[in-house]
Design a protein around this motif. Structure first.
Motif, PDB file in Angstrom:
ATOM      1  N   SER A  14       0.819  -1.171   0.038  1.00 39.02           N
ATOM      2  CA  SER A  14      -0.108   0.078  -0.124  1.00 39.02           C
ATOM      3  C   SER A  14       0.905   1.062   0.012  1.00 39.02           C
ATOM      4  N   SER A  15       0.362   2.394  -0.180  1.00 42.04           N
ATOM      5  CA  SER A  15       0.964   3.666  -0.397  1.00 42.04           C
ATOM      6  C   SER A  15       1.528   4.087   0.776  1.00 42.04           C
ATOM      7  N   ARG A  16       0.534   3.829   1.909  1.00 40.25           N
ATOM      8  CA  ARG A  16       1.176   3.989   3.290  1.00 40.25           C
ATOM      9  C   ARG A  16       2.150   3.401   3.887  1.00 40.25           C
ATOM     10  N   ASP A  20       5.391   7.652   4.011  1.00 38.45           N
ATOM     11  CA  ASP A  20       4.952   8.363   5.139  1.00 38.45           C
ATOM     12  C   ASP A  20       3.792   9.223   4.811  1.00 38.45           C
ATOM     13  N   PHE A  21       2.291   8.703   4.792  1.00 42.17           N
ATOM     14  CA  PHE A  21       1.430   9.533   4.228  1.00 42.17           C
ATOM     15  C   PHE A  21       0.450   9.829   5.643  1.00 42.17           C
ATOM     16  N   GLU A  22       1.032   9.705   6.617  1.00 38.74           N
ATOM     17  CA  GLU A  22       0.209   9.746   7.896  1.00 38.74           C
ATOM     18  C   GLU A  22      -0.646  11.073   8.277  1.00 38.74           C
ATOM     19  N   ASN A  25      -3.344  10.869   5.638  1.00 38.75           N
ATOM     20  CA  ASN A  25      -4.339   9.920   6.111  1.00 38.75           C
ATOM     21  C   ASN A  25      -5.346  10.410   7.174  1.00 38.75           C
ATOM     22  N   GLY A  51       8.672   5.472   4.025  1.00 40.98           N
ATOM     23  CA  GLY A  51       7.687   5.012   4.948  1.00 40.98           C
ATOM     24  C   GLY A  51       8.335   3.553   5.584  1.00 40.98           C
ATOM     25  N   SER A  77      -3.516  -0.386  -3.402  1.00 39.76           N
ATOM     26  CA  SER A  77      -3.803   1.098  -2.542  1.00 39.76           C
ATOM     27  C   SER A  77      -5.234   1.291  -2.666  1.00 39.76           C
ATOM     28  N   ASN A  79      -6.072   4.380  -2.195  1.00 42.36           N
ATOM     29  CA  ASN A  79      -6.080   5.575  -2.665  1.00 42.36           C
ATOM     30  C   ASN A  79      -6.888   5.376  -3.995  1.00 42.36           C
ATOM     31  N   PRO A 144       2.846   2.348  11.233  1.00 41.07           N
ATOM     32  CA  PRO A 144       3.538   3.421  10.752  1.00 41.07           C
ATOM     33  C   PRO A 144       4.293   4.172  11.751  1.00 41.07           C
TER      34      PRO A 144
END
Length: 298
Positions: A14-16, A20-22, A25, A51, A77, A79, A144
């Motif tokens: 997944s992209s997360r 680091d898309f925290e 998110n 990430g 993802s 997304n 994460p």
């Protein structure tokens, strides 16, 4: 000839898990996907930070050289496709040769693991990971907040695994949970010569073994078994790996000691465990993922 991923190690991520898309998110989880889409577009020219699984993916991709395609990484993802633009742009920024992606705009993406013949699925979404495990795919929920991998081993992928309910089935763990440590030790000592049934991550370990044997001038693979087992229960684990004709470089039989500090010394790019307390202990030191399998991992 049709394009195929046969004979490659396929990692669906997944992209997360990769980036680091925290911060972004928090918008996504507010069920405002259009605001999330707009935010990602606003940051299109700003590469996302690495990430939890970034180091693992970057090093695995280094096994590819020239015409030898040994590893394929695919973004899988929740997304939306528009937000996927930033994911691929970030891949390009870091020189990650990732070309394929599946973006489902909030729907669970596990069903695409089968046509990909995925050997591993990494995601920060617990429901997606559980669905993948239930359908026989090695899968882990990345934490994460985990520490990031060190740069100490630039030419070596280091991966650490728990034993029971990860590499092996939870047969022995069920005895421990029901009857305690003494009975567990007796049970395992009496069956030392009888291989344990395979756990959810045995197929991944088998695929990694092929990479380990091939190797490249640019990258090697080093694996470790990090388990709460201790003598005499250690023997069945070792003999099981021998029966599978799989070699592990390091083995730590810790007898219940916290795993985090031992993993800090091994410095893996990723660690897999079925018990949340061990994953949390590890996450303070190394990238870690929870395998929601077995009697103790649900």
């Amino acid at each position: 000839m049709p394009v195929t991923l046969a004979d490659q190690l396929v990692v669906a991520i997944s992209s997360r898990a990769l980036f680091d898309f925290e911060e972004e998110n928090t918008v996504f989880e507010a069920n405002d996907d259009r605001a999330y889409m707009q935010l990602q577009l606003q940051r299109l020219e700003k590469p996302a930070r690495p990430g939890v699984a970034f180091s693992l993916v970057r090093k695995l991709l280094s096994f590819n050289s020239g015409d030898a395609a040994r590893v394929e990484v695919v973004i899988v993802s929740r997304n939306d496709p528009v937000s996927g633009l930033r994911v691929f742009r970030s891949c390009q920024h870091y020189g990650l040769p990732i070309q394929r992606g599946v973006f489902t705009r909030g729907a669970s993406p596990w069903r695409y693991l089968k046509p990909l013949s995925a050997n591993l699925f990494l995601s920060a979404n617990e429901a997606d990971v559980r669905a993948a495990l239930e359908r026989g795919f090695p899968a882990a929920r990345v934490l994460p907040h985990s520490a990031r991998a060190t740069d100490a081993h630039p030419n070596e992928v280091r991966i650490a695994f728990d034993g029971d309910a990860v590499l092996f089935s939870d047969e022995a763990e069920r005895v421990f949970q029901a009857d305690g440590l003494d009975e567990f030790q007796r049970h395992e000592a009496a069956r030392a010569a009888s291989p344990l049934p395979a756990g959810p991550f045995k197929p991944l370990l088998t695929a990694l073994q092929r990479l380990q044997r091939e190797g490249t001038a640019a990258m090697r693979l080093r694996t470790a078994l990090v388990t709460a087992r201790s003598a005499p229960a250690h023997e069945r684990a070792v003999r099981t790996l021998m029966d599978w004709q799989i070699e592990i470089d390091e083995a730590m039989f810790l007898g219940g000691l916290a795993k985090g500090e031992f993993l800090r010394e091994f410095e893996p790019d990723f660690f897999f465990d079925d018990q949340t307390r061990h994953v949390e202990s590890a996450a303070g030191h190394v990238p870690a993922g929870h395998v929601a399998a077995g009697v103790a991992g649900g």
